[in-house]
Design an enzyme around this catalytic site. Structure first.
Site, short mmCIF file in Angstrom:
data_model
loop_
_atom_site.label_atom_id
_atom_site.label_comp_id
_atom_site.label_asym_id
_atom_site.label_seq_id
_atom_site.Cartn_x
_atom_site.Cartn_y
_atom_site.Cartn_z
N TYR A 83 0.81 -1.23 0.00
CA TYR A 83 0.00 0.00 0.00
C TYR A 83 0.84 1.27 0.00
CZ TYR A 83 0.85 0.06 5.10
OH TYR A 83 1.44 0.06 6.33
N GLU A 84 2.16 1.15 0.29
CA GLU A 84 2.98 2.37 0.32
C GLU A 84 3.32 2.85 -1.09
OE1 GLU A 84 6.13 2.39 3.68
OE2 GLU A 84 5.64 0.28 3.32
N MET A 206 -1.95 -6.55 6.32
CA MET A 206 -1.58 -5.82 5.10
C MET A 206 -0.17 -6.17 4.60
SD MET A 206 -3.06 -2.10 6.24
CE MET A 206 -4.58 -1.95 7.19
N ASN A 230 -6.09 -6.57 17.38
CA ASN A 230 -7.52 -6.21 17.46
C ASN A 230 -8.36 -7.36 16.94
OD1 ASN A 230 -6.20 -4.97 14.84
ND2 ASN A 230 -8.32 -5.46 14.31
N1 HPA Z 1 -6.78 -5.39 9.39
C1 HPA Z 1 -5.70 -5.24 8.58
N2 HPA Z 1 -4.47 -5.03 9.06
C2 HPA Z 1 -4.32 -4.98 10.39
C3 HPA Z 1 -5.40 -5.13 11.26
C4 HPA Z 1 -6.70 -5.36 10.74
O1 HPA Z 1 -7.71 -5.49 11.46
N3 HPA Z 1 -4.89 -5.01 12.53
C5 HPA Z 1 -3.56 -4.79 12.40
N4 HPA Z 1 -3.21 -4.78 11.10
#
Ligand code: HPA
Length: 268
Positions: A83-84, A206, A230
């Site tokens: 994405y960079e 990612m 998360n």
């Molecule tokens: N999605 C994509 N990349 C991430 C996430 C996510 O929830 N958490 C940390 N990198």
């Protein structure tokens, strides 16, 4: 002169005779793993032709050469993401450099969102397979039959069981599952996460998949661990952001350092 040869010359001038056994790529919030490296020689990516210039907070931009638990490691503190720059092959030359430096194993780490309700933030997940449907394959444009990399066993089971043993000795739970590479940089939507769940994803992030493919073409044995920062979009009320990723990477990062120290010390 290729960038690889030029980068090897820089490394030879700063760390004469250094030979790596393991190449380690550190993801967001995992830069502290370099604190576990002894006899460290640090080279800024700026001084290494072909190495990325990280644009992401939490990606240090340094190559650290030294030892963890007696094993010679070349640690990339920071990586290039698709994405960079819109290119998925930007880790090709750094990985080739580390392969030429002698590394046979490539250990990738990342921050990821979890689709497993039990793998809450702070958990670690060994990646055993991946889904790569959304970004371009990093080997597009390569010539030669070695571009047709077999992906039936994408992650090395022997390193995986070594990491499992290390985690078990420490009493740290190591989840395992399938990682889905999404391009980012925006996070996924709840509907996308529900769709990815149906496809078989256990974690989402990612990075990592391009390096797995590039690394396997170079003959590395590849393993990867996700630091779960998360629950994926729609699975919790916490809004997702890069600050949140960095904040929540701390527990997992501390456990990952312990696992790596244990893994490498039982390796010699
Ligand atoms: N999605 C994509 N990349 C991430 C996430 C996510 O929830 N958490 C940390 N990198």
């Amino acid at each position: 002169m290729s960038n690889v040869k030029a980068a090897l010359d820089v490394i030879a001038s700063k760390a004469p005779d250094f030979k790596a056994e393991v190449a380690l790529v550190l993801g967001s919030g995992l830069g502290g793993v370099v604190d576990a490296v002894s006899d460290a020689i640090i080279i800024a990516y700026e001084d290494l032709p072909g190495f990325p210039r990280p644009t992401v907070v939490g990606h240090g931009g340094k190559l650290v050469l030294g030892r963890i638990g007696g094993v010679a490691v070349a640690v990339m503190q920071g990586r290039a993401h698709y994405y960079e720059h819109g290119r998925s092959d930007l880790m090709a030359e750094p990985l080739e450099t580390l392969r030429e430096l002698g590394a046979g194993r490539l250990l990738l780490t990342n921050a990821a969102g979890s689709l497993l309700p039990d793998a809450v933030p702070g958990s670690l997940m060994l990646i055993t397979d991946h889904i790569s449907l959304f970004g371009p394959n990093p080997l597009i444009g390569y010539h030669g039959n070695d571009r047709f990399v077999g992906m039936d066993v994408p992650y090395d089971p022997e390193i995986g069981s070594g990491l499992h043993d290390a985690a078990a000795k420490l009493g740290i739970k190591l989840f395992e599952g399938t990682y889905c590479w999404c391009t980012g940089p925006s996070f996924e939507t709840p509907a996308e996460i529900r769709a990815l769940k149906v496809l078989g994803a256990d974690a989402v992030g990612m990075s990592t998949v391009p390096e797995n493919i590039l690394g396997r073409r170079l003959g590395f044995k590849v393993a990867a661990v996700s630091n779960i920062t998360n629950l994926a979009a729609g699975m919790s009320a916490t809004p997702l952001s890069h600050d949140q990723t960095l904040e929540m990477s701390k527990d997992g990062s501390a456990n990952l350092i312990k696992i790596l120290l244990q893994y490498f010390s039982s390796d010699v």
